[in-house]
Design a protein around this motif. Structure first.
Motif, PDB file in Angstrom:
ATOM      1  N   PRO A  90      -3.595  10.308  -3.943  1.00  0.00           N
ATOM      2  CA  PRO A  90      -3.598  10.816  -5.311  1.00  0.00           C
ATOM      3  C   PRO A  90      -3.895   9.713  -6.328  1.00  0.00           C
ATOM      4  O   PRO A  90      -3.517   8.562  -6.111  1.00  0.00           O
ATOM      5  N   ALA A  91      -4.530  10.087  -7.421  1.00  0.00           N
ATOM      6  CA  ALA A  91      -4.819   9.139  -8.499  1.00  0.00           C
ATOM      7  C   ALA A  91      -3.530   8.770  -9.234  1.00  0.00           C
ATOM      8  O   ALA A  91      -2.533   9.494  -9.170  1.00  0.00           O
ATOM      9  N   ASN A  92      -3.563   7.655  -9.926  1.00  0.00           N
ATOM     10  CA  ASN A  92      -2.452   7.187 -10.752  1.00  0.00           C
ATOM     11  C   ASN A  92      -1.135   7.049  -9.997  1.00  0.00           C
ATOM     12  O   ASN A  92      -0.064   7.344 -10.536  1.00  0.00           O
ATOM     13  N   THR A  93      -1.230   6.657  -8.744  1.00  0.00           N
ATOM     14  CA  THR A  93      -0.037   6.318  -7.982  1.00  0.00           C
ATOM     15  C   THR A  93      -0.264   4.932  -7.388  1.00  0.00           C
ATOM     16  O   THR A  93      -1.378   4.423  -7.401  1.00  0.00           O
ATOM     17  N   GLU A  94       0.824   4.369  -6.892  1.00  0.00           N
ATOM     18  CA  GLU A  94       0.709   3.037  -6.293  1.00  0.00           C
ATOM     19  C   GLU A  94       0.395   3.196  -4.805  1.00  0.00           C
ATOM     20  O   GLU A  94       1.207   3.734  -4.056  1.00  0.00           O
ATOM     21  N   VAL A  95      -0.795   2.767  -4.433  1.00  0.00           N
ATOM     22  CA  VAL A  95      -1.230   2.927  -3.039  1.00  0.00           C
ATOM     23  C   VAL A  95      -1.286   1.551  -2.381  1.00  0.00           C
ATOM     24  O   VAL A  95      -1.969   0.655  -2.870  1.00  0.00           O
ATOM     25  N   THR A  96      -0.537   1.391  -1.287  1.00  0.00           N
ATOM     26  CA  THR A  96      -0.573   0.114  -0.568  1.00  0.00           C
ATOM     27  C   THR A  96      -1.261   0.310   0.774  1.00  0.00           C
ATOM     28  O   THR A  96      -0.847   1.150   1.570  1.00  0.00           O
ATOM     29  N   PHE A  97      -2.320  -0.428   0.974  1.00  0.00           N
ATOM     30  CA  PHE A  97      -3.038  -0.376   2.245  1.00  0.00           C
ATOM     31  C   PHE A  97      -2.483  -1.444   3.180  1.00  0.00           C
ATOM     32  O   PHE A  97      -2.245  -2.589   2.768  1.00  0.00           O
ATOM     33  N   TYR A  98      -2.283  -1.053   4.430  1.00  0.00           N
ATOM     34  CA  TYR A  98      -1.956  -1.993   5.511  1.00  0.00           C
ATOM     35  C   TYR A  98      -3.063  -1.826   6.538  1.00  0.00           C
ATOM     36  O   TYR A  98      -3.200  -0.763   7.136  1.00  0.00           O
ATOM     37  N   ILE A  99      -3.851  -2.860   6.710  1.00  0.00           N
ATOM     38  CA  ILE A  99      -5.033  -2.717   7.554  1.00  0.00           C
ATOM     39  C   ILE A  99      -5.014  -3.791   8.641  1.00  0.00           C
ATOM     40  O   ILE A  99      -4.801  -4.978   8.349  1.00  0.00           O
ATOM     41  N   THR A 100      -5.236  -3.367   9.876  1.00  0.00           N
ATOM     42  CA  THR A 100      -5.344  -4.352  10.948  1.00  0.00           C
ATOM     43  C   THR A 100      -6.443  -3.930  11.906  1.00  0.00           C
ATOM     44  O   THR A 100      -6.962  -2.816  11.830  1.00  0.00           O
ATOM     45  N   SER A 101      -6.797  -4.847  12.792  1.00  0.00           N
ATOM     46  CA  SER A 101      -7.846  -4.576  13.761  1.00  0.00           C
ATOM     47  C   SER A 101      -7.259  -4.650  15.155  1.00  0.00           C
ATOM     48  O   SER A 101      -6.374  -5.459  15.431  1.00  0.00           O
ATOM     49  N   SER A 102      -7.757  -3.769  16.040  1.00  0.00           N
ATOM     50  CA  SER A 102      -7.281  -3.808  17.421  1.00  0.00           C
ATOM     51  C   SER A 102      -8.293  -4.472  18.346  1.00  0.00           C
ATOM     52  O   SER A 102      -8.071  -4.529  19.547  1.00  0.00           O
ATOM     53  N   ASP A 103      -9.411  -4.942  17.792  1.00  0.00           N
ATOM     54  CA  ASP A 103     -10.352  -5.663  18.665  1.00  0.00           C
ATOM     55  C   ASP A 103     -10.883  -6.943  18.018  1.00  0.00           C
ATOM     56  O   ASP A 103     -10.339  -8.023  18.241  1.00  0.00           O
ATOM     57  N   VAL A 104     -11.913  -6.824  17.205  1.00  0.00           N
ATOM     58  CA  VAL A 104     -12.525  -8.032  16.636  1.00  0.00           C
ATOM     59  C   VAL A 104     -12.346  -8.031  15.108  1.00  0.00           C
ATOM     60  O   VAL A 104     -11.803  -7.086  14.554  1.00  0.00           O
ATOM     61  N   THR A 105     -12.811  -9.069  14.477  1.00  0.00           N
ATOM     62  CA  THR A 105     -12.694  -9.151  13.020  1.00  0.00           C
ATOM     63  C   THR A 105     -13.641  -8.152  12.353  1.00  0.00           C
ATOM     64  O   THR A 105     -14.814  -8.075  12.694  1.00  0.00           O
ATOM     65  N   HIS A 106     -13.073  -7.369  11.440  1.00  0.00           N
ATOM     66  CA  HIS A 106     -13.847  -6.408  10.659  1.00  0.00           C
ATOM     67  C   HIS A 106     -13.672  -6.723   9.175  1.00  0.00           C
ATOM     68  O   HIS A 106     -12.941  -7.642   8.809  1.00  0.00           O
ATOM     69  N   GLY A 107     -14.320  -5.917   8.348  1.00  0.00           N
ATOM     70  CA  GLY A 107     -14.124  -6.014   6.911  1.00  0.00           C
ATOM     71  C   GLY A 107     -13.722  -4.657   6.373  1.00  0.00           C
ATOM     72  O   GLY A 107     -13.968  -3.629   7.013  1.00  0.00           O
ATOM     73  N   PHE A 108     -13.075  -4.646   5.217  1.00  0.00           N
ATOM     74  CA  PHE A 108     -12.676  -3.390   4.569  1.00  0.00           C
ATOM     75  C   PHE A 108     -12.977  -3.559   3.092  1.00  0.00           C
ATOM     76  O   PHE A 108     -12.250  -4.238   2.368  1.00  0.00           O
ATOM     77  N   ASP A 109     -14.077  -2.969   2.676  1.00  0.00           N
ATOM     78  CA  ASP A 109     -14.498  -3.093   1.283  1.00  0.00           C
ATOM     79  C   ASP A 109     -14.609  -1.706   0.687  1.00  0.00           C
ATOM     80  O   ASP A 109     -15.321  -0.858   1.213  1.00  0.00           O
ATOM     81  N   LEU A 110     -13.850  -1.466  -0.375  1.00  0.00           N
ATOM     82  CA  LEU A 110     -13.936  -0.180  -1.065  1.00  0.00           C
ATOM     83  C   LEU A 110     -14.925  -0.350  -2.203  1.00  0.00           C
ATOM     84  O   LEU A 110     -14.610  -0.971  -3.222  1.00  0.00           O
ATOM     85  N   VAL A 111     -16.100   0.224  -2.021  1.00  0.00           N
ATOM     86  CA  VAL A 111     -17.180   0.032  -2.982  1.00  0.00           C
ATOM     87  C   VAL A 111     -16.763   0.546  -4.364  1.00  0.00           C
ATOM     88  O   VAL A 111     -16.174   1.619  -4.486  1.00  0.00           O
ATOM     89  N   GLY A 112     -17.019  -0.255  -5.383  1.00  0.00           N
ATOM     90  CA  GLY A 112     -16.707   0.153  -6.750  1.00  0.00           C
ATOM     91  C   GLY A 112     -15.289  -0.192  -7.176  1.00  0.00           C
ATOM     92  O   GLY A 112     -14.869   0.151  -8.275  1.00  0.00           O
ATOM     93  N   THR A 113     -14.529  -0.854  -6.271  1.00  0.00           N
ATOM     94  CA  THR A 113     -13.171  -1.282  -6.617  1.00  0.00           C
ATOM     95  C   THR A 113     -13.038  -2.758  -6.249  1.00  0.00           C
ATOM     96  O   THR A 113     -13.958  -3.339  -5.684  1.00  0.00           O
TER      97      THR A 113
END
Ligand code: CUA
Length: 172
Positions: A90-113
């Motif tokens: 939802p918009a206007n809430t506090e969103v915390t992302f926890y991101i991990t990888s189970s194999d190799v190094t990846h990237g996580f880019d949210l375009v426009g943010t």
């Protein structure tokens, strides 16, 4: 000692540039909200990411009133959730992302943010963000991770709070 006029000019120009570079860093951190990705997420066993207390079954969880936690697994070549099903928050809430990888190094880019992190196996990248507007953001993997790296993408859908179905979240 006589300093040539052009020499002085270049000296001044060099100091102006240094001051300008420092100013952009100060502006970025104080005004534009640029910050380092927190390492508070801690570490996990990449072979069994949910075995650790730092990580949950990937998905969206209600963390409190107006607070959501999103656990994302990045793997060759998908974001779970994100690729096969969009991450809905939802918009206007506090969103915390926890991101991990189970194999190799990846990237996580949210375009426009300004959500942008490297995703390292064994390490949980933690970022908190508030989306002011509804809309769809593309997730892009921007670290080369193998043959289908260019196909590794996903979607985050930011919906109005009244349209957010709490059925979609797992109670924390
Ligand atoms: Cu995952 Cu590139």
């Amino acid at each position: 000692m006589e300093i040539h006029r052009f020499e002085k000019l270049w000296l001044v120009a060099a100091f102006v540039l240094i001051a300008a570079f420092i100013a952009t860093i100060v502006y970025g951190s104080l005004v534009a909200g640029v910050s380092m990705v927190s390492d508070d997420g801690g570490t996990v066993d990449p072979d069994d990411i949910t075995a650790s207390e730092n990580f949950r079954e990937p998905g969206v969880y209600q963390a409190g009133d107006g607070e959501y936690d999103v656990y994302v697994e990045a793997r060759q070549f998908a974001f779970v959730p994100g690729t096969n099903s969009p991450i809905r928050v939802p918009a206007n809430t506090e969103v915390t992302f926890y991101i991990t990888s189970s194999d190799v190094t990846h990237g996580f880019d949210l375009v426009g943010t300004n959500v942008n992190t490297m995703v390292i196996p064994g390490q949980v990248a933690q970022l908190t963000v508030e989306f002011d507007e509804t809309g769809t953001h593309h997730i892009v993997c921007h670290e080369y991770c193998g043959a289908a790296h260019h196909d590794m993408e996903g979607t985050v859908e930011v919906v109005a709070q009244e349209n957010f179905d709490t059925e979609e979240v797992t109670e924390a």
